[in-house]
Design a protein around this motif. Structure first.
Motif, mmCIF file in Angstrom:
data_model
loop_
_atom_site.group_PDB
_atom_site.id
_atom_site.type_symbol
_atom_site.label_atom_id
_atom_site.label_comp_id
_atom_site.label_asym_id
_atom_site.label_seq_id
_atom_site.Cartn_x
_atom_site.Cartn_y
_atom_site.Cartn_z
ATOM 1 N N GLY A 173 2.708 -5.088 4.328
ATOM 2 C CA GLY A 173 2.209 -3.960 5.120
ATOM 3 C C GLY A 173 3.287 -2.895 5.295
ATOM 4 O O GLY A 173 4.385 -3.157 5.777
ATOM 5 N N HIS A 174 2.954 -1.653 4.878
ATOM 6 C CA HIS A 174 3.929 -0.559 4.945
ATOM 7 C C HIS A 174 3.200 0.673 5.421
ATOM 8 O O HIS A 174 2.319 1.184 4.717
ATOM 9 N N ALA A 175 3.543 1.203 6.517
ATOM 10 C CA ALA A 175 4.579 0.877 7.486
ATOM 11 C C ALA A 175 4.028 1.251 8.860
ATOM 12 O O ALA A 175 3.389 2.276 9.019
ATOM 13 N N VAL A 194 8.685 -2.732 -7.159
ATOM 14 C CA VAL A 194 8.924 -1.432 -7.798
ATOM 15 C C VAL A 194 7.903 -0.438 -7.245
ATOM 16 O O VAL A 194 6.759 -0.821 -6.931
ATOM 17 N N TRP A 195 8.342 0.811 -7.107
ATOM 18 C CA TRP A 195 7.485 1.811 -6.458
ATOM 19 C C TRP A 195 6.595 2.509 -7.479
ATOM 20 O O TRP A 195 6.665 3.711 -7.697
ATOM 21 N N GLY A 196 5.737 1.658 -8.106
ATOM 22 C CA GLY A 196 4.767 2.224 -9.044
ATOM 23 C C GLY A 196 4.722 1.469 -10.359
ATOM 24 O O GLY A 196 5.582 0.637 -10.650
ATOM 25 N N SER A 217 0.843 -1.183 0.000
ATOM 26 C CA SER A 217 0.000 0.000 0.000
ATOM 27 C C SER A 217 0.885 1.243 0.000
ATOM 28 O O SER A 217 1.721 1.404 0.904
ATOM 29 N N GLU A 218 0.699 2.112 -1.018
ATOM 30 C CA GLU A 218 1.597 3.266 -1.135
ATOM 31 C C GLU A 218 1.489 4.190 0.066
ATOM 32 O O GLU A 218 2.464 4.815 0.488
ATOM 33 N N TYR A 219 0.264 4.325 0.617
ATOM 34 C CA TYR A 219 0.174 5.182 1.811
ATOM 35 C C TYR A 219 -0.963 4.833 2.742
ATOM 36 O O TYR A 219 -1.030 5.349 3.857
ATOM 37 N N GLU A 220 -1.851 3.914 2.375
ATOM 38 C CA GLU A 220 -3.063 3.745 3.194
ATOM 39 C C GLU A 220 -2.938 2.733 4.329
ATOM 40 O O GLU A 220 -3.900 2.475 5.047
ATOM 41 N N MET A 221 -1.734 2.145 4.475
ATOM 42 C CA MET A 221 -1.502 1.273 5.635
ATOM 43 C C MET A 221 -0.381 1.863 6.487
ATOM 44 O O MET A 221 0.504 1.162 6.985
ATOM 45 N N LYS A 222 -0.433 3.186 6.587
ATOM 46 C CA LYS A 222 0.476 3.928 7.466
ATOM 47 C C LYS A 222 -0.334 4.440 8.642
ATOM 48 O O LYS A 222 -1.565 4.569 8.568
ATOM 49 N N MET A 223 0.346 4.805 9.720
ATOM 50 C CA MET A 223 -0.347 5.122 10.972
ATOM 51 C C MET A 223 -1.317 6.290 10.827
ATOM 52 O O MET A 223 -2.425 6.284 11.365
ATOM 53 N N ASN A 281 10.190 2.281 9.724
ATOM 54 C CA ASN A 281 10.690 2.783 8.451
ATOM 55 C C ASN A 281 11.537 4.031 8.692
ATOM 56 O O ASN A 281 11.128 4.941 9.413
ATOM 57 N N GLU A 282 12.763 4.034 8.118
ATOM 58 C CA GLU A 282 13.615 5.240 8.069
ATOM 59 C C GLU A 282 13.932 5.836 9.437
ATOM 60 O O GLU A 282 13.749 7.017 9.696
ATOM 61 N N ALA A 283 14.450 4.993 10.329
ATOM 62 C CA ALA A 283 14.743 5.458 11.699
ATOM 63 C C ALA A 283 16.050 6.233 11.799
ATOM 64 O O ALA A 283 16.271 6.928 12.802
ATOM 65 N N ALA A 328 12.557 -2.986 -1.788
ATOM 66 C CA ALA A 328 11.172 -2.675 -1.408
ATOM 67 C C ALA A 328 10.488 -1.551 -2.181
ATOM 68 O O ALA A 328 9.253 -1.476 -2.192
ATOM 69 N N GLU A 329 11.286 -0.644 -2.800
ATOM 70 C CA GLU A 329 10.668 0.548 -3.393
ATOM 71 C C GLU A 329 11.441 0.981 -4.650
ATOM 72 O O GLU A 329 11.659 2.130 -4.908
ATOM 73 N N LEU A 330 11.827 -0.001 -5.454
ATOM 74 C CA LEU A 330 12.719 0.266 -6.581
ATOM 75 C C LEU A 330 12.102 1.221 -7.584
ATOM 76 O O LEU A 330 10.978 1.021 -8.066
HETATM 77 O O1 G3I Z 1 -5.179 10.562 -2.209
HETATM 78 C C1 G3I Z 1 -5.158 11.776 -1.456
HETATM 79 C C2 G3I Z 1 -6.091 12.781 -2.078
HETATM 80 O O2 G3I Z 1 -7.435 12.352 -1.917
HETATM 81 C C3 G3I Z 1 -5.903 14.134 -1.394
HETATM 82 O O3 G3I Z 1 -6.704 15.108 -2.040
HETATM 83 C C4 G3I Z 1 -4.422 14.520 -1.496
HETATM 84 C C5 G3I Z 1 -4.146 15.876 -0.876
HETATM 85 O O4 G3I Z 1 -4.043 15.736 0.528
HETATM 86 O O5 G3I Z 1 -3.645 13.552 -0.796
HETATM 87 C C6 G3I Z 1 -3.735 12.291 -1.455
HETATM 88 O O6 G3I Z 1 -2.958 11.381 -0.716
HETATM 89 C C7 G3I Z 1 -1.557 11.516 -0.929
HETATM 90 C C8 G3I Z 1 -1.001 10.122 -1.207
HETATM 91 O O7 G3I Z 1 0.425 10.154 -1.286
HETATM 92 C C9 G3I Z 1 -1.555 9.532 -2.509
HETATM 93 O O8 G3I Z 1 -1.182 10.380 -3.572
HETATM 94 C C10 G3I Z 1 -0.959 12.068 0.368
HETATM 95 O O9 G3I Z 1 -1.356 13.401 0.534
HETATM 96 C C11 G3I Z 1 0.566 12.014 0.262
HETATM 97 O O10 G3I Z 1 1.139 12.369 1.511
HETATM 98 C C12 G3I Z 1 1.005 10.574 -0.057
HETATM 99 O O11 G3I Z 1 2.408 10.601 -0.222
HETATM 100 C C13 G3I Z 1 3.030 9.308 -0.119
HETATM 101 C C14 G3I Z 1 4.219 9.458 0.846
HETATM 102 O O12 G3I Z 1 4.973 8.235 0.896
HETATM 103 C C15 G3I Z 1 3.736 9.799 2.246
HETATM 104 O O13 G3I Z 1 2.908 8.765 2.726
HETATM 105 C C16 G3I Z 1 3.532 8.909 -1.501
HETATM 106 O O14 G3I Z 1 2.395 8.613 -2.319
HETATM 107 C C17 G3I Z 1 4.409 7.678 -1.403
HETATM 108 O O15 G3I Z 1 4.993 7.368 -2.661
HETATM 109 C C18 G3I Z 1 5.539 7.914 -0.384
HETATM 110 O O16 G3I Z 1 6.241 6.722 -0.286
HETATM 111 C C19 G3I Z 1 7.395 6.774 0.586
HETATM 112 C C20 G3I Z 1 7.459 5.452 1.343
HETATM 113 O O17 G3I Z 1 6.278 5.304 2.112
HETATM 114 C C21 G3I Z 1 8.696 5.396 2.218
HETATM 115 N N1 G3I Z 1 9.902 5.584 1.403
HETATM 116 C C22 G3I Z 1 9.897 6.841 0.655
HETATM 117 C C23 G3I Z 1 8.677 6.906 -0.259
HETATM 118 C C24 G3I Z 1 8.687 8.179 -1.067
HETATM 119 O O18 G3I Z 1 8.513 9.287 -0.201
#
Ligand code: G3I
Length: 323
Positions: free
Chosen positions: A79-81, A282-284, A42-48, A128-130, A233-235
């Motif tokens: 699960g991330h993260a 891959v990260w996307g 999950s790119e961001y929806e399984m974060k705290m 993640n990233e401590a 994990a995020e290539l």
């Molecule tokens: O989907 C919502 C949208 O509905 C809303 O209008 C918009 C504005 O707030 O936000 C959208 O969600 C964004 C989400 O990405 C999906 O696009 C969040 O704001 C934004 O914070 C989130 O960013 C993610 C970021 O981690 C923070 O969680 C990136 O997609 C994601 O690629 C990035 O991934 C991180 C790894 O977890 C850890 N390693 C580094 C990597 C790159 O930063």
């Protein structure tokens, strides 16, 4: 079927990221997820900040949509993260209770989350990233470190291990290849965690011209020598690390150099022993959806599919890395 990445990579999972809107929308994106990949992060929806938006109030709905899609399509979920300073809800950042109450809250969050996903999520990035950038040490001064002490990472791994002994537990970080100092600090942490940790997550946000194969190999060697699972994990592989604003399209030279780098990373991963293989993620899917666009503000064309979902030379590079 070898006409796909997951079909060709018979000894490890091939993953990518997704978000709940994608898995409910259907279309070409979904077809590519189903045909090419068998491991989803999950790119961001399984974060705290998403799963635990306010104290005592969990919201697993977005993660559940991803898990449901994965289960329907015989895919694993990573699960991330659980703990990340960049995805900490504000109520946690501004926690008003005692340190003991904070630690109890973190234990409850990790336990509740792992119980919710037990049997559905194969693995978790517990922390993640401590590490601070540059030196790789000291640890970032996150609210978790401030309120739980320097051994907060070990405590979080213990909470996770107690909650679900069967889930595969990772520490995840970036610049593991490009920074030998940070790499060593991470391996020192891994040694301190002992049997609480199962695997190392090296994010691998790299470029077509670096880090070197030797440095990438060092990440694999350090993991294998500790008999741990390795998750690349995020290539993604930047094709414009110079942030040259005059570049408006991906030249064939850069596309081929990027292809060679994908091949190199996959070869290194494919060569590690079977017991140490977990997944290469891959990260996307498409270049135009990469986080890198926002981060650097210039096109990086970092992935294996272009904005029209056409396979780029990078896709062929991935397959050649498996030969
Ligand atoms: O989907 C919502 C949208 O509905 C809303 O209008 C918009 C504005 O707030 O936000 C959208 O969600 C964004 C989400 O990405 C999906 O696009 C969040 O704001 C934004 O914070 C989130 O960013 C993610 C970021 O981690 C923070 O969680 C990136 O997609 C994601 O690629 C990035 O991934 C991180 C790894 O977890 C850890 N390693 C580094 C990597 C790159 O930063």
């Amino acid at each position: 079927n070898t006409a796909s990445l997951k079909g060709a990579a018979t000894t490890f999972s091939v993953g990518t990221i997704t978000r709940s809107p994608y898995v409910t929308a259907g279309g070409t994106h979904i077809e590519i997820l189903k045909n090419e990949f068998n491991n989803l992060t999950s790119e961001y929806e399984m974060k705290m900040n998403i799963m635990y938006p306010s104290e005592g109030n969990y919201d697993f709905s977005a993660g559940d949509a991803i898990v449901g899609f994965a289960q329907a399509n015989d895919m694993n979920v990573h699960g991330h993260a659980l703990i990340w300073h960049n995805a900490t809800p504000s109520w946690v950042e501004n926690f008003s209770g005692t340190d003991a109450e904070f630690e109890a809250m973190v234990e409850d969050y990790i336990t509740t989350t792992l119980n919710h996903y037990k049997g559905k999520v194969r693995s978790w990035d517990v922390v993640n990233e401590a590490f601070e950038d540059g030196t790789g040490h000291p640890l970032r001064n996150s609210v978790f470190r401030q309120k739980m002490g320097d051994d907060y990472i070990k405590k979080c791994f213990q909470f996770a291990r107690n909650a679900d002994p069967d889930v595969i537990l990772f520490y995840n970080d970036y610049n593991m290849a490009s920074s030998p100092t940070k790499r060593q600090a991470m391996f020192n942490l891994v040694d301190e965690l002992g049997d609480l940790i199962d695997g190392v997550g090296a994010q691998m946000h790299i470029s077509y011209n670096g880090p070197s194969a030797a440095n990438i190999q060092a990440v694999a060697d350090g993991t294998v020598s500790r008999n741990l699972k390795l998750h690349f994990a995020e290539l993604d592989i930047r094709a414009n690390p110079e942030e040259d604003t005059s570049l408006t399209s991906l030249s064939s030279d850069r596309a081929n150099a990027q292809k060679d780098k994908f091949k190199e990373v996959v070869q290194i991963y494919n060569a590690i022993p079977l017991d140490n293989k977990f997944a290469l993620t891959v990260w996307g899917v498409r270049d135009n959806e990469s986080w890198l666009l926002d981060f650097w503000g210039v096109p990086e064309w970092p992935l294996m599919f272009d904005e029209d979902y056409n396979k780029k030379p990078a896709y062929a590079g991935f397959l050649e890395g498996l030969e």
